[in-house]
Design an enzyme around this catalytic site. Structure first.
Site, PDB file in Angstrom:
ATOM      1  N   LYS A 197     -13.123 -32.024  34.180  1.00 49.08           N
ATOM      2  CA  LYS A 197     -12.701 -30.939  35.119  1.00 49.08           C
ATOM      3  C   LYS A 197     -11.233 -30.329  34.736  1.00 49.08           C
ATOM      4  CE  LYS A 197     -15.875 -32.814  38.564  1.00 49.08           C
ATOM      5  NZ  LYS A 197     -15.864 -33.653  39.781  1.00 49.08           N
ATOM      6  N   GLN A 218     -13.185 -36.922  44.113  1.00 50.68           N
ATOM      7  CA  GLN A 218     -14.292 -37.365  43.244  1.00 50.68           C
ATOM      8  C   GLN A 218     -15.357 -38.393  44.176  1.00 50.68           C
ATOM      9  OE1 GLN A 218     -15.084 -35.942  40.192  1.00 50.68           O
ATOM     10  NE2 GLN A 218     -16.685 -37.284  40.249  1.00 50.68           N
ATOM     11  N   ASP A 234     -16.095 -28.337  46.343  1.00 49.07           N
ATOM     12  CA  ASP A 234     -17.284 -29.062  46.017  1.00 49.07           C
ATOM     13  C   ASP A 234     -18.415 -28.560  46.678  1.00 49.07           C
ATOM     14  OD1 ASP A 234     -17.073 -30.530  43.781  1.00 49.07           O
ATOM     15  OD2 ASP A 234     -16.331 -32.011  44.870  1.00 49.07           O
TER      16      ASP A 234
END
Ligand code: ADP
Length: 304
Positions: free
Chosen positions: A54, A98, A121
């Site tokens: 990322k 994460q 997200d």
């Protein structure tokens, strides 16, 4: 005839170049570069690889990205405080934590702690709710990637039979949601397909039955070779979201998807490989979400 390979790596590069051009134009207008902060808890090697991918993609497109690494022993309270600090920081656009987080920490609480307008997200309960109501929102990157792959390869979905295998809330559910919804609704992401959702309690013969009738199969189970050639309608499109690390007979490890690629590629019309399929496009869609957040936080958009 061999299936067309849906090349996620090439598509991701094309999309990253488009995004880079847009972000360059945004910065030339006098805005600061979009910013992304990734909180990484613990030392799971797969999570470290994902976050690193990322960061690399962010650097490529011109997003200022940083990883905030924390020990696996961090308390839920401390992690919530870290998120709160990023929420309050005007110089931070996108925030992600994460997953998975250590078992001592409540994952849902963490997802709901990220400010919904910075939630790149798309896991905050209010963003999930908006997605389910076809309202414009931040949509989870993997599901956006699947939709983009279908769109950019001109795969017809209107009125077609689609099977989604898996029902996880972060991956399979949003895919099924967008596949079945009405394109005319506000989000504009609807694909108008007839969708069947299969999961671990779908009997094998029923899974085979639904797959054989599907024009599009999206599989997200993490079970290697779940999808075999005799389950696939000739010419069908298959998007393989599964990623499993397997060790071959020589002791070498590699990543595989849910699809028996060598056999299914002889019968499918179009098929994504693993690796090099959904993964790289997912990372790109996260960058797309970050830029979306940066624009909406200043109330402007390049296109508006
Ligand atoms: P992710 O979050 O990456 O989607 P999960 O591990 O949370 O992955 O979910 C795996 C999904 O696969 C679950 O929804 C589960 O019901 C589904 N699944 C597991 N085994 C089978 C099976 N044999 N047939 C169909 N679906 C399955």
């Amino acid at each position: 005839m061999m299936a067309q390979i849906i090349d996620g790596k090439a598509l991701a590069l094309e999309m990253k170049n488009e995004l880079k051009t847009q972000i360059d134009a945004w910065v030339k207008l006098g805005h600061r570069a979009p910013t992304l902060r990734c909180i990484l808890v613990g030392d799971d090697p797969a999570s470290h690889t994902y976050v690193n991918n990322k960061i690399q993609a962010a650097i490529y497109v011109g997003i200022d990205a940083q990883t905030i690494k924390r020990s696996k022993d961090i308390s839920e309270e401390q992690l919530l405080a870290e998120i709160e600090q990023l929420n309050a920081d005007a110089n931070v656009d996108g925030i992600l934590v994460q997953l998975p987080v250590p078992e001592t920490i409540n994952e849902r609480k963490i997802c709901n702690a990220v400010a919904p307008e910075k939630d790149v997200d798309g896991f905050h309960v209010s963003n999930v709710g908006k997605l389910c109501l076809d309202m414009p929102t931040l949509v989870p990157a993997t599901s956006l990637a699947v939709i983009q792959m279908l769109k950019r390869y001109n795969i017809d979905t209107l009125g077609r039979n689609a099977v989604v295998i898996g029902r996880s809330k972060n991956v399979a559910m949003p895919i099924a949601m967008m596949l079945h919804t009405d394109k005319r609704h506000d989000s504009g992401l609807g694909m108008d397909a007839t969708v069947t959702i299969c999961h671990r309690y779908t009997p094998k013969d029923q899974l085979e039955f639904y797959c054989r009738h599907a024009d599009i199969i999206v599989t997200a189970t993490g079970i290697p070779k779940l999808i075999k050639a005799d389950m696939v309608k000739p010419g069908a499109t298959i998007i393989d979201v599964g990623i499993t690390k397997v060790t071959d007979e020589n002791g070498k490890s590699r990543l595989v998807g849910d699809v028996d690629f060598d056999e299914v590629s002889k019968i499918a019309g179009a098929l994504t490989p693993v690796p090099g399929g959904v993964g790289p496009v997912t990372v790109t869609m996260l960058m797309h979400n970050t830029f979306q957040v940066a624009q909406s936080r200043v109330g402007k958009s390049l296109t508006a």
